[in-house]
Motif scaffolding. Sequence first.
Motif, short mmCIF file in Angstrom:
data_model
loop_
_atom_site.label_atom_id
_atom_site.label_comp_id
_atom_site.label_asym_id
_atom_site.label_seq_id
_atom_site.Cartn_x
_atom_site.Cartn_y
_atom_site.Cartn_z
N ASN A 1 0.82 -1.21 0.00
CA ASN A 1 0.00 0.00 0.00
C ASN A 1 0.85 1.26 0.00
O ASN A 1 0.53 2.24 -0.67
CB ASN A 1 -0.95 0.00 1.20
CG ASN A 1 -2.06 -1.00 1.04
OD1 ASN A 1 -2.43 -1.38 -0.07
ND2 ASN A 1 -2.62 -1.45 2.15
N ALA B 1 2.27 1.63 -3.52
CA ALA B 1 1.20 2.05 -4.44
C ALA B 1 0.90 3.54 -4.25
O ALA B 1 0.73 4.27 -5.24
CB ALA B 1 -0.05 1.21 -4.20
N LYS B 2 0.86 3.98 -3.02
CA LYS B 2 0.61 5.40 -2.74
C LYS B 2 1.73 6.26 -3.35
O LYS B 2 1.46 7.28 -3.98
CB LYS B 2 0.52 5.63 -1.24
CG LYS B 2 0.24 7.06 -0.86
CD LYS B 2 0.14 7.22 0.65
CE LYS B 2 -0.07 8.67 1.02
NZ LYS B 2 -0.12 8.87 2.47
N ASN C 1 1.34 6.36 -7.11
CA ASN C 1 0.23 7.24 -7.50
C ASN C 1 0.60 8.71 -7.37
O ASN C 1 0.22 9.53 -8.20
CB ASN C 1 -1.02 6.94 -6.67
CG ASN C 1 -1.68 5.64 -7.09
OD1 ASN C 1 -1.57 5.22 -8.23
ND2 ASN C 1 -2.34 5.01 -6.14
N SER D 1 3.49 9.45 -10.25
CA SER D 1 3.35 8.68 -11.48
C SER D 1 4.00 9.36 -12.69
O SER D 1 4.49 8.67 -13.59
CB SER D 1 1.88 8.39 -11.77
OG SER D 1 1.16 9.60 -11.90
N TYR E 1 6.51 -3.57 -10.96
CA TYR E 1 5.80 -3.55 -9.67
C TYR E 1 4.52 -4.40 -9.77
O TYR E 1 4.24 -5.21 -8.88
CB TYR E 1 5.46 -2.10 -9.30
CG TYR E 1 4.64 -1.99 -8.05
CD1 TYR E 1 5.20 -2.22 -6.80
CD2 TYR E 1 3.29 -1.65 -8.10
CE1 TYR E 1 4.45 -2.12 -5.65
CE2 TYR E 1 2.53 -1.55 -6.96
CZ TYR E 1 3.11 -1.78 -5.73
OH TYR E 1 2.36 -1.70 -4.60
N ILE E 2 3.79 -4.26 -10.84
CA ILE E 2 2.55 -5.04 -11.03
C ILE E 2 2.87 -6.53 -11.09
O ILE E 2 2.18 -7.36 -10.49
CB ILE E 2 1.78 -4.55 -12.27
CG1 ILE E 2 1.22 -3.15 -12.01
CG2 ILE E 2 0.67 -5.53 -12.64
CD1 ILE E 2 0.64 -2.47 -13.22
#
Length: 122
Positions: free
Chosen positions: A71, A74-75, A78, A81, A92-93
């Motif tokens: 998390n 991901a933050k 985002n 980006s 990462y994915i």
Amino acid sequence: MKNNKTRRLYIRLTEQQFEIVRKKSDDANMSMTNFFLDLLGIEKAIYQHKELIDIIYKLVSNDKRVENNINQVAKHLNQNSERISDQVICDYIDMIEKYMNKRDKIKRVLGRLISLMADYRL
């Protein structure tokens, strides 16, 4: 399902032998009866080792830490980006997908283990 055991078997042991059997059955968190039945292969018991419970606890708590880290990453992705390359995001994915697959396998095994423990009321 509980089996009512109505027959008794008496054996003679030295004090030292008795202590060895008592310690081994305690370590397996089993009664001496279940310990002997398991040892003889008459009734296989599921051991409720303290180590097993510790391992399950560590797996669950480690999973929570990993998810928290995911998390946070991901933050960060985002929020930044526009400065991160598409390749980094793809990597990462891929990493997340591999983690999710492993986590799903672990959860299935833990679910079966917990079900078995519940069946044997350990």
